[in-house]
Design an enzyme around this catalytic site. Sequence first.
Site, PDB file in Angstrom:
ATOM      1  CB  SER A   1      -0.850   0.000   1.276  1.00 30.97           C
ATOM      2  OG  SER A   1      -1.475   1.252   1.463  1.00 30.97           O
TER       3      SER A   1
ATOM      4  CE1 TYR B   1      -4.248  -2.438   5.091  1.00 30.89           C
ATOM      5  CE2 TYR B   1      -3.423  -0.215   4.759  1.00 30.89           C
ATOM      6  CZ  TYR B   1      -3.915  -1.396   4.246  1.00 30.89           C
ATOM      7  OH  TYR B   1      -4.077  -1.540   2.876  1.00 30.89           O
TER       8      TYR B   1
HETATM    9  P1  NDP Z   1     -11.358  -6.130  -0.131  1.00 34.07           P
HETATM   10  O1  NDP Z   1     -11.793  -6.008   1.278  1.00 34.07           O
HETATM   11  O2  NDP Z   1     -12.349  -5.889  -1.228  1.00 34.07           O
HETATM   12  O3  NDP Z   1     -10.680  -7.547  -0.373  1.00 34.07           O
HETATM   13  C1  NDP Z   1      -9.923  -8.177   0.606  1.00 34.07           C
HETATM   14  C2  NDP Z   1      -9.742  -9.629   0.192  1.00 34.07           C
HETATM   15  O4  NDP Z   1      -8.927 -10.285   1.174  1.00 34.07           O
HETATM   16  C3  NDP Z   1     -11.050 -10.377   0.116  1.00 34.07           C
HETATM   17  O5  NDP Z   1     -11.031 -11.214  -1.022  1.00 34.07           O
HETATM   18  C4  NDP Z   1     -11.063 -11.214   1.388  1.00 34.07           C
HETATM   19  O6  NDP Z   1     -11.773 -12.434   1.144  1.00 34.07           O
HETATM   20  C5  NDP Z   1      -9.564 -11.489   1.560  1.00 34.07           C
HETATM   21  N1  NDP Z   1      -9.223 -11.810   2.942  1.00 34.07           N
HETATM   22  C6  NDP Z   1      -9.366 -11.042   4.040  1.00 34.07           C
HETATM   23  N2  NDP Z   1      -8.978 -11.702   5.138  1.00 34.07           N
HETATM   24  C7  NDP Z   1      -8.577 -12.935   4.714  1.00 34.07           C
HETATM   25  C8  NDP Z   1      -8.073 -14.084   5.373  1.00 34.07           C
HETATM   26  N3  NDP Z   1      -7.905 -14.124   6.701  1.00 34.07           N
HETATM   27  N4  NDP Z   1      -7.748 -15.170   4.620  1.00 34.07           N
HETATM   28  C9  NDP Z   1      -7.925 -15.162   3.280  1.00 34.07           C
HETATM   29  N5  NDP Z   1      -8.400 -14.102   2.601  1.00 34.07           N
HETATM   30  C10 NDP Z   1      -8.724 -13.003   3.313  1.00 34.07           C
HETATM   31  O7  NDP Z   1     -10.141  -5.097  -0.277  1.00 34.07           O
HETATM   32  P2  NDP Z   1      -9.069  -4.810  -1.426  1.00 34.07           P
HETATM   33  O8  NDP Z   1      -9.355  -5.544  -2.649  1.00 34.07           O
HETATM   34  O9  NDP Z   1      -8.925  -3.364  -1.479  1.00 34.07           O
HETATM   35  O10 NDP Z   1      -7.755  -5.394  -0.715  1.00 34.07           O
HETATM   36  C11 NDP Z   1      -6.784  -6.173  -1.402  1.00 34.07           C
HETATM   37  C12 NDP Z   1      -5.410  -5.741  -0.965  1.00 34.07           C
HETATM   38  O11 NDP Z   1      -5.156  -4.419  -1.419  1.00 34.07           O
HETATM   39  C13 NDP Z   1      -5.202  -5.709   0.554  1.00 34.07           C
HETATM   40  O12 NDP Z   1      -3.953  -6.238   0.882  1.00 34.07           O
HETATM   41  C14 NDP Z   1      -5.251  -4.217   0.875  1.00 34.07           C
HETATM   42  O13 NDP Z   1      -4.518  -3.913   2.033  1.00 34.07           O
HETATM   43  C15 NDP Z   1      -4.588  -3.664  -0.374  1.00 34.07           C
HETATM   44  N6  NDP Z   1      -4.821  -2.241  -0.602  1.00 34.07           N
HETATM   45  C16 NDP Z   1      -6.088  -1.772  -0.884  1.00 34.07           C
HETATM   46  C17 NDP Z   1      -6.273  -0.414  -1.097  1.00 34.07           C
HETATM   47  C18 NDP Z   1      -7.616   0.156  -1.408  1.00 34.07           C
HETATM   48  O14 NDP Z   1      -7.777   1.402  -1.386  1.00 34.07           O
HETATM   49  N7  NDP Z   1      -8.611  -0.631  -1.727  1.00 34.07           N
HETATM   50  C19 NDP Z   1      -5.161   0.536  -1.029  1.00 34.07           C
HETATM   51  C20 NDP Z   1      -3.893  -0.082  -0.743  1.00 34.07           C
HETATM   52  C21 NDP Z   1      -3.744  -1.409  -0.546  1.00 34.07           C
HETATM   53  P3  NDP Z   1     -12.674 -13.233   2.211  1.00 34.07           P
HETATM   54  O15 NDP Z   1     -13.401 -12.237   3.038  1.00 34.07           O
HETATM   55  O16 NDP Z   1     -13.556 -14.071   1.335  1.00 34.07           O
HETATM   56  O17 NDP Z   1     -11.699 -14.071   2.984  1.00 34.07           O
END
Ligand code: NDP
Length: 265
Positions: free
Chosen positions: A141, A154
């Site tokens: 990020s 975070y």
């Molecule tokens: P979402 O919340 O839409 O997606 C998060 C994903 O992570 C989901 O598919 C969720 O699936 C999965 N997840 C969460 N916890 C677990 C777990 N314990 N085990 C397996 N899977 C898990 O957010 P984003 O798509 O935005 O996030 C994706 C990445 O991008 C993250 O690392 C986030 O920190 C990073 N990011 C996002 C930004 C943004 O503005 N959106 C900015 C910077 C970085 P499920 O619940 O089905 O397990």
Amino acid sequence: MFFNGKVVWITGASSGIGESLVYAFARQGAKLVLSARRVEELQRVKATANLPDDDCLILPLDVSDTESVVTLSKQVYNRFGKIDILINNAGVSHWTKVKDLSLDVIHKIFNVNFFGGIALTKAVLPQMLENKSGHVVVISSVLGKMVVQKQAAYNASKHALQGFYDTLRLEVASDGVGVLLVCPGFVRTNVAKNSLNKDGVAINQDNDKIAKGLDPDDVAEKILKAIEKNKDEIIIAGRPEKSAIFLKRLAPSLFASMMRKRKLL
Ligand code: NDP
């Protein structure tokens, strides 16, 4: 097509950036392993991507369960015989000042954002090193390069990723294994809604900046291009986030005073 026939394992494939990555790789004929906790959402993504059964393995996992993660990697090898690209994308945030942040929530954040991906990386690395080919991609990020209030754990987990994967890249540079660190800014996903409150429960509230953020499909396309070009790191963000990183690096005191008053971001 560069990714045609490549085996790509994506965590957090049930939503947001991970979901968009699935569509981008599927368009290029990659074989995909879809992981996250919610199986029905993974099945929805597989169906939307029109992925044939032969080219897709749905592998539900909780990345914080690092022991099962290692065992599960064997299922991928059994099915496809190799892993070309691992994308450590699963992540979770929180929205709490440090004074109210329990150690339990800090552990949760680190277990998902840091240790889960590290366990997966360690599980796939030996085969990549042996084959002298492979790519580990980490979705960090812009908060791995600067900080905002109420997201201390975070911010820290993303800073930790930077240190770990920058080191790994040095160590495997001559072994044909690429390491790409991706630093997105605001992207339109469920990340804010899924952020944990002080009790470790999802706040289920959107955030204006995230809602107006970058399109996750555009972010995914940029990530594919960066892998193809074997880049070390890519910042995919709007001008405000990029300016904040620049200011933090060049004038840290000014950055801090502006962030204290919330005049940046
Ligand atoms: P979402 O919340 O839409 O997606 C998060 C994903 O992570 C989901 O598919 C969720 O699936 C999965 N997840 C969460 N916890 C677990 C777990 N314990 N085990 C397996 N899977 C898990 O957010 P984003 O798509 O935005 O996030 C994706 C990445 O991008 C993250 O690392 C986030 O920190 C990073 N990011 C996002 C930004 C943004 O503005 N959106 C900015 C910077 C970085 P499920 O619940 O089905 O397990």
